[in-house]
Design a protein around this motif. Sequence first.
Motif, PDB file in Angstrom:
ATOM      1  N   THR A   1     -11.712  10.247  -0.717  1.00  0.00           N
ATOM      2  CA  THR A   1     -11.459   9.145   0.222  1.00  0.00           C
ATOM      3  C   THR A   1     -10.368   8.216  -0.292  1.00  0.00           C
ATOM      4  OG1 THR A   1     -13.789   9.236   0.893  1.00  0.00           O
ATOM      5  CG2 THR A   1     -12.543   7.270   1.502  1.00  0.00           C
ATOM      6  N   ALA A   2     -10.366   7.940  -1.597  1.00  0.00           N
ATOM      7  CA  ALA A   2      -9.363   7.036  -2.161  1.00  0.00           C
ATOM      8  C   ALA A   2      -7.961   7.611  -1.985  1.00  0.00           C
ATOM      9  CB  ALA A   2      -9.657   6.782  -3.636  1.00  0.00           C
ATOM     10  N   VAL A   3      -7.831   8.920  -2.209  1.00  0.00           N
ATOM     11  CA  VAL A   3      -6.532   9.567  -2.035  1.00  0.00           C
ATOM     12  C   VAL A   3      -6.113   9.543  -0.571  1.00  0.00           C
ATOM     13  CG1 VAL A   3      -5.294  11.748  -2.235  1.00  0.00           C
ATOM     14  CG2 VAL A   3      -6.806  11.001  -4.077  1.00  0.00           C
ATOM     15  N   LEU A   4      -7.068   9.727   0.327  1.00  0.00           N
ATOM     16  CA  LEU A   4      -6.763   9.684   1.758  1.00  0.00           C
ATOM     17  C   LEU A   4      -6.241   8.304   2.170  1.00  0.00           C
ATOM     18  CD1 LEU A   4      -6.787  10.921   4.581  1.00  0.00           C
ATOM     19  CD2 LEU A   4      -9.204  10.246   4.775  1.00  0.00           C
ATOM     20  N   ILE A   5      -6.861   7.259   1.623  1.00  0.00           N
ATOM     21  CA  ILE A   5      -6.412   5.893   1.941  1.00  0.00           C
ATOM     22  C   ILE A   5      -5.002   5.660   1.408  1.00  0.00           C
ATOM     23  CG2 ILE A   5      -6.845   3.446   1.521  1.00  0.00           C
ATOM     24  CD1 ILE A   5      -9.821   4.076   1.491  1.00  0.00           C
ATOM     25  N   MET A   6      -4.738   6.122   0.192  1.00  0.00           N
ATOM     26  CA  MET A   6      -3.398   5.963  -0.376  1.00  0.00           C
ATOM     27  C   MET A   6      -2.362   6.743   0.427  1.00  0.00           C
ATOM     28  SD  MET A   6      -4.385   6.255  -4.438  1.00  0.00           S
ATOM     29  CE  MET A   6      -2.686   6.079  -4.963  1.00  0.00           C
ATOM     30  N   ARG A   7      -2.736   7.932   0.902  1.00  0.00           N
ATOM     31  CA  ARG A   7      -1.824   8.706   1.738  1.00  0.00           C
ATOM     32  C   ARG A   7      -1.537   7.995   3.050  1.00  0.00           C
ATOM     33  NH1 ARG A   7      -4.787  13.838   2.799  1.00  0.00           N
ATOM     34  NH2 ARG A   7      -2.968  14.257   4.146  1.00  0.00           N
TER      35      ARG A   7
END
Length: 229
Positions: A172-178
């Motif tokens: 989820t954290a990577v998705l938010i950063m993307r």
Amino acid sequence: MEPTQSVDKLTLYESSLDDEPVLEGNISVPGTAGAPDGSGGFEFNTLDEPISQTIKRDLSAVGSKFFHVLYPVEKKSLLREWDLWGPLILCTFMATVLQGHDTDNGAGDGGPEFAEVFVIVWVGSLIVTLNTKMLGGNISFFQSVCVLGYCLLPLAAALLVCRILLLFSSGTAVLIMRMISVLIGFCWSTFASMQFLGDCSPPSKKMMSMYPMLLFYLVIGWMVISHSN
């Protein structure tokens, strides 16, 4: 009374039968402005310069346009001397990264094909350009395609960031950063294109000409954020 006939002769050279013809002339490229190093200022002949210098000048011009997209202050740089090298480079890069691949079970991963990305980018640029022309915009077709293509640079950078982030994790954290990186790229691309093309349309129809640009970069941004493999 017989009609008189005139015979026109074209003399290329005059020589005896034993002499070789001597052909002399000067080949110039009219309308080529600027110095061979890209600084501009006087007319020069590109046929006499080395190939390495031509490539260096073209790369310098492409890099200068990329800089103006990242820092869109000088509005006439992309319109005055347009080219399609930058759009072709960005489109090829994005199509290569976004294209789908076959999985182990023989099914695709859902990504677009290489040609599909090319069609979406170039047909989208064509539609936006035709809309601007139909609204009375004072810009040529290739100038508009040049600006729209060069302004893909922020979204291409966002695609590279997303690709690097996916190498580490897909949580989820990577998705938010993307999502944040794609949002920044979308806003930057839209703002830069409006800076260059905003004054080319009549003031009363400016919003109508800007709306297709927003949709164009929104579709490209969605392709970037949906790429998860």
